[in-house]
Design a protein around this motif. Structure first.
Motif, PDB file in Angstrom:
ATOM      1  N   HIS A 164       0.827  -1.213   0.000  1.00 49.01           N
ATOM      2  CA  HIS A 164       0.000   0.000   0.000  1.00 49.01           C
ATOM      3  C   HIS A 164       0.859   1.260   0.000  1.00 49.01           C
ATOM      4  O   HIS A 164       0.508   2.268  -0.613  1.00 49.01           O
ATOM      5  CB  HIS A 164      -0.917   0.006   1.228  1.00 49.01           C
ATOM      6  CG  HIS A 164      -1.928  -1.077   1.244  1.00 49.01           C
ATOM      7  ND1 HIS A 164      -2.829  -1.280   0.222  1.00 49.01           N
ATOM      8  CD2 HIS A 164      -2.203  -2.038   2.173  1.00 49.01           C
ATOM      9  CE1 HIS A 164      -3.607  -2.309   0.515  1.00 49.01           C
ATOM     10  NE2 HIS A 164      -3.247  -2.777   1.691  1.00 49.01           N
ATOM     11  N   SER A 189      -8.954  -0.301  -0.731  1.00 48.56           N
ATOM     12  CA  SER A 189      -8.111  -1.400  -0.288  1.00 48.56           C
ATOM     13  C   SER A 189      -8.936  -2.541   0.286  1.00 48.56           C
ATOM     14  O   SER A 189     -10.011  -2.340   0.862  1.00 48.56           O
ATOM     15  CB  SER A 189      -7.133  -0.901   0.785  1.00 48.56           C
ATOM     16  OG  SER A 189      -6.488  -1.983   1.418  1.00 48.56           O
ATOM     17  N   ASN A 206      -9.325  -5.293   3.296  1.00 47.17           N
ATOM     18  CA  ASN A 206      -9.308  -4.941   4.718  1.00 47.17           C
ATOM     19  C   ASN A 206      -7.906  -4.881   5.329  1.00 47.17           C
ATOM     20  O   ASN A 206      -7.712  -4.308   6.396  1.00 47.17           O
ATOM     21  CB  ASN A 206     -10.160  -5.929   5.518  1.00 47.17           C
ATOM     22  CG  ASN A 206      -9.698  -7.369   5.387  1.00 47.17           C
ATOM     23  OD1 ASN A 206      -9.810  -7.959   4.318  1.00 47.17           O
ATOM     24  ND2 ASN A 206      -9.190  -7.954   6.464  1.00 47.17           N
ATOM     25  N   ARG A 242     -11.142   1.900   2.398  1.00 44.54           N
ATOM     26  CA  ARG A 242     -10.831   0.540   2.840  1.00 44.54           C
ATOM     27  C   ARG A 242     -12.129  -0.239   3.036  1.00 44.54           C
ATOM     28  O   ARG A 242     -13.031   0.209   3.741  1.00 44.54           O
ATOM     29  CB  ARG A 242     -10.060   0.587   4.171  1.00 44.54           C
ATOM     30  CG  ARG A 242      -9.822  -0.777   4.806  1.00 44.54           C
ATOM     31  CD  ARG A 242      -9.054  -0.642   6.128  1.00 44.54           C
ATOM     32  NE  ARG A 242      -9.862  -0.079   7.195  1.00 44.54           N
ATOM     33  CZ  ARG A 242      -9.415   0.158   8.424  1.00 44.54           C
ATOM     34  NH1 ARG A 242      -8.144  -0.069   8.717  1.00 44.54           N
ATOM     35  NH2 ARG A 242     -10.213   0.670   9.347  1.00 44.54           N
ATOM     36  N   THR A 267     -13.900  -2.978   4.962  1.00 45.22           N
ATOM     37  CA  THR A 267     -13.590  -3.545   6.267  1.00 45.22           C
ATOM     38  C   THR A 267     -14.649  -4.549   6.678  1.00 45.22           C
ATOM     39  O   THR A 267     -15.818  -4.420   6.332  1.00 45.22           O
ATOM     40  CB  THR A 267     -13.455  -2.451   7.340  1.00 45.22           C
ATOM     41  OG1 THR A 267     -12.991  -3.029   8.571  1.00 45.22           O
ATOM     42  CG2 THR A 267     -14.779  -1.750   7.589  1.00 45.22           C
TER      43      THR A 267
END
Length: 411
Positions: A232, A251, A253, A273, A275
């Motif tokens: 990342h 992204s 999680n 993100r 999650t």
């Protein structure tokens, strides 16, 4: 760092049983993890959470008066070493395992099925393993990578209004973990009529320059990322260099506070993100752990780890196992075995892992339980939810699940 956690990080066998259980039955959980190579960015936090949760339950009498014993060994993210860990612990009477590794999970599934022992596969592993009618001993409780990827696509559609004619890039580590969402993304691209652009990254994720140059040319509307740790950080630098807005980067999680620090809190502002767990530290279970363990100097690792979302992830994963064992004991008493635990797990109903994830209901047919996720945005100081917990495209996912699970055959 306390002895048990330190030993776990070094890859030695550790156990946690505050209720000393010499010559006494225990509920043993086999934790075969990568503690030395690829997944060291997360595995120590998850191990610490598992040990803390076991200690907390043991303080209240364990499961039916018997303590939980968490047995930790290192597999280095190598399937053969994962198999060796599994066989070693099975000889010690362990009948429930967790691997936190897609390659190792895939390698162990046939053995666990043949041996009829429970293998947890929460948040990792093969997406079709939620099909309990085929994978009778495998439990991916919570959202799979297939479900998470589908929910990311649904989030983009919600923002854009339609996906037809859009471009969605998928940048991923080119080995089983990163490759896992491909099946569902390809299916959704056909269904929703968007163009899926693939950007495979060789391990460990440091070599991305050429790919982001290609991204600049392709101009995708969004990028979905299946990378972790420094992958990342490298991606953030390349996005800036190539003029791709970080606010269009979603992204998997596996993006945590350490990654944000390495990117820079301001530089990361706007990143998204997907999650599968709540990141809050105000949950009752965490407050209980702080008060009853860490304030008493009985925590399994450094106190600051509790501020990491991966710690919450570990609590969620092991809450499911221990709740399944509690239900099994309630139904059958001691001793427990794999069949009783399987029944216990198949009776998780509206279970939210102490508020850590959206409620799941596991059945004999559905070993995932619904698997909701949400998308969060980093605002420079905290993660802000961008939508509600959701499980999108369930009909599409189950069609793909059935397509692939029907091909699974034991030798």
């Amino acid at each position: 760092m306390k002895g048990a956690a330190l030993a776990a990080v070094l890859g030695t066998t550790t156990t946690l049983a505050p209720m000393q259980a010499a010559a006494q039955e225990t509920f043993k959980v086999g934790v075969c993890y990568d503690l030395s190579k690829t997944y060291t960015f997360i595995s120590p936090q998850v191990v610490q959470a598992a040990q803390d949760l076991a200690a907390l339950i043991n303080l209240d009498g364990g499961i039916g008066g018997k303590p939980i014993e968490v047995i930790v060994q290192d597999h280095g993210n190598e399937p053969q070493r994962g198999i060796e860990c599994y066989e070693r612990l099975r000889r010690e009477g362990v009948f429930v395992f967790e691997t936190l590794s897609t390659p190792v999970a895939i390698a162990l599934i046939p053995r666990a099925m043949r041996d009829e022992v429970v293998m947890m596969q929460s948040l990792v592993g093969r997406g079709d393993a939620i099909d309990g009618s085929v994978f009778k001993w495998i439990f991916p409780v919570g959202p799979t990578y297939w479900g998470q990827a589908a929910n990311d696509v649904a989030f983009i559609k919600e923002r854009e209004g339609t996906l037809e004619g859009k471009k969605i890039g998928f940048i991923y580590l080119d080995y089983p973990f990163g490759q896992e969402p491909l099946r569902i993304l390809e299916t959704l691209a056909e269904k929703e009529k968007f163009e899926l652009k693939l950007y495979p990254v060789p391990l460990p994720g440091n070599d991305q320059a050429a790919l982001w140059t290609q991204v600049r040319r392709d101009k995708p509307d969004y990028m979905i990322s299946w990378m972790f740790s420094n992958g990342h950080v490298v991606a953030s630098r390349e996005m800036k260099r190539n003029g791709f807005p970080i606010s269009k980067y979603i992204s998997v999680n596996w993006l945590n506070e350490v990654d944000l620090k390495n990117i820079g809190a301001e530089e990361a502002k706007g990143v998204l993100r997907g999650t599968n767990v709540a990141g809050s530290k105000d949950l009752p279970i965490i407050k209980d752990i702080v008060t009853r363990l860490y304030d008493q100097n009985k925590g399994a690792g450094p106190r600051e780890t509790i501020d990491d979302v991966y710690y919450n992830t570990g609590l969620a994963m092991y809450s499911s196992i221990f709740e399944g064992a509690r239900i099994a004991h309630e139904k059958h008493g001691w001793p427990l075995d794999a069949a009783k635990l399987r029944e216990g797990l198949e009776n998780l109903k509206d279970f939210d892992a102490n508020g850590l994830f959206a409620p799941v209901t596991v059945t004999a047919e559905d070993h995932g339980g619904g698997g909701k996720t949400r998308v969060e945005m980093w605002d420079g100081s905290t993660w802000v939810p961008q939508n509600d917990w959701t499980a999108a495209y369930q009909d599409v996912i189950w069609d793909v699940v059935k397509q692939y699970s029907s091909q699974f055959k034991l030798d």
